[in-house]
Design an enzyme around this catalytic site. Structure first.
Site, short mmCIF file in Angstrom:
data_model
loop_
_atom_site.label_atom_id
_atom_site.label_comp_id
_atom_site.label_asym_id
_atom_site.label_seq_id
_atom_site.Cartn_x
_atom_site.Cartn_y
_atom_site.Cartn_z
CG ASP A 159 -9.42 2.59 -3.98
OD1 ASP A 159 -8.92 3.48 -3.85
OD2 ASP A 159 -9.62 1.04 -3.61
CG ASP A 188 -5.71 3.86 -1.48
OD1 ASP A 188 -4.91 4.21 -2.33
OD2 ASP A 188 -5.71 2.74 -1.67
CG ASP A 192 -7.25 2.41 -6.71
OD1 ASP A 192 -7.39 3.01 -7.94
OD2 ASP A 192 -6.92 1.99 -5.70
NE ARG A 241 -0.14 4.36 -7.77
CZ ARG A 241 -0.75 3.75 -5.74
NH1 ARG A 241 -1.62 3.45 -5.87
NH2 ARG A 241 -0.06 3.46 -5.75
#
Length: 365
Positions: A159, A188, A192, A241
């Site tokens: 991340d 990733d 997040d 996302r």
């Protein structure tokens, strides 16, 4: 620097203290003057970061950790000006009044911190920023790029910025978050949040070239995350996302979404998304509930869907389009101004990202 300020902080931090120079492209003084936390980060008591504390300069990740750990206490306010490239080679674990680690910028069990890029810029190269059990954090004017969870080197679970476990009041503003591919290439998420993270704003930032823009909630059962604002951001060449929202409430306004390759805002597991005056272009399934049968909801108004294609609904796909309609109502606790949707691509192009002088929208195209 006034001598009284130096006496109040430990020697390890005093050694890093620098004066604000008129020639720097961006200084902490000008940064603090340019705007304040917006959106949900302005609620719950507000987000002020290191306001009122000492200012230090760091050119390595180790110096960032030294500044954090050398404070009088874990909540002593501090602004850390960062210049140059931060990488694995110059980021080591430092002991002191906080918990750090090598190979990642660790903000753990601390509060009242601002990290801001200055001078010729700050690049976190293959190094992520991890925020855990912390509150009142500001990150501005930096680039974080190519953080991997597999391959070499790795950092922060892949991340760019990751938040988890009882995080409150984080404002991330005018940053570039960049990957060079998806999960198969070792990356990733870019942004997040999980395990009870709340009152966060991402503003005037760019997120590019990633399989995953970001998530709110690590699983369908992780519904403790909420109150997130995204505004005046550019999402470009992202597979999905933008974000994935599991439970909780989020507000997206005046963002520019370009080339969402698989899906965009994925509201699911009871989540509520307020989606206003955003511009979606050359994308697929820009809004809806995807990859689950646990529905989420949305309130929509003023959005433009330019060359957006929509999937056929099935058991695990519920796109909002081709004619998106509201399925819930969301009231936010803060004031904000909506830019005209047709102007959003132009406004975001001139204001979003690091090294733009912290420019903000003035409402004009």
């Amino acid at each position: 620097m006034k001598r009284s300020v130096v006496r109040r902080i430990p020697a390890v931090v005093a050694a890093l203290l620098v004066s604000t120079t008129a020639g720097a492209a961006l200084t902490a003084g000008s940064a603090s003057a340019a705007g304040a936390a917006t959106g949900y980060a302005s609620a719950n008591g507000g987000t002020t970061g290191g306001q009122g504390g000492a200012t230090v300069r760091a050119t390595t990740g180790t110096q960032i950790h030294q500044a954090l750990c050398g404070r009088a206490g874990t909540s002593t306010p501090i602004t850390i000006e960062v210049q140059g490239t931060i990488n694995h080679g110059n980021t080591s674990k430092v002991s002191g009044s906080c918990d750090t680690a090598a190979g990642v910028i660790e903000l753990k069990k601390i509060s009242n911190v601002t990290i801001i890029g200055v001078g010729s810029g700050a690049v976190f190269d293959q190094i992520g920023i991890h925020i855990r059990e912390s509150r009142n954090i500001i990150i501005r004017n930096v680039t974080i790029q190519n953080v991997k969870k597999s391959g070499s080197p790795t950092s922060n679970g892949g991340d760019a910025i990751g938040m988890e476990r009882d995080v409150r009041n984080v404002w991330v503003d005018h940053v570039n978050l960049i990957a060079s591919g998806g999960e198969s290439a070792g990356y990733d998420g870019l942004f997040d949040m999980k395990d009870n993270t709340q009152y966060v704003t991402l503003s005037y930032s760019t997120l590019r070239n990633s399989g995953r823009g970001g998530l709110v909630g690590s699983s369908e059962s992780d519904r403790s995350n909420s109150f997130i604002t995204y505004h005046h951001n550019l999402y470009q060449n992202i597979d999905s996302r933008t974000p994935l929202l599991r439970g909780g409430t989020a507000h997206m306004y005046n963002n520019n979404y370009v080339s969402l390759n698989e899906s965009g805002i994925n509201s699911r597991a009871g989540a509520k998304a307020k989606v206003e005056n955003n511009y979606f272009k050359n994308s697929r399934d820009a809004l809806g509930t995807f990859y689950t049968d646990e529905a989420g909801y949305w309130q929509v108004s003023g959005n433009t869907f330019d060359n957006v294609t929509w999937s056929t609904p099935d058991d695990e796909t519920n796109p909002a389009g081709p004619n998106p309609q509201s399925t819930t109502s969301v009231t936010v606790p803060y004031s904000y101004r909506l830019d005209q949707t047709s102007c959003v691509p132009t406004i975001v192009a001139r204001t979003a990202g690091a090294n733009t002088g912290l420019k903000e929208s003035d409402g004009s195209c």
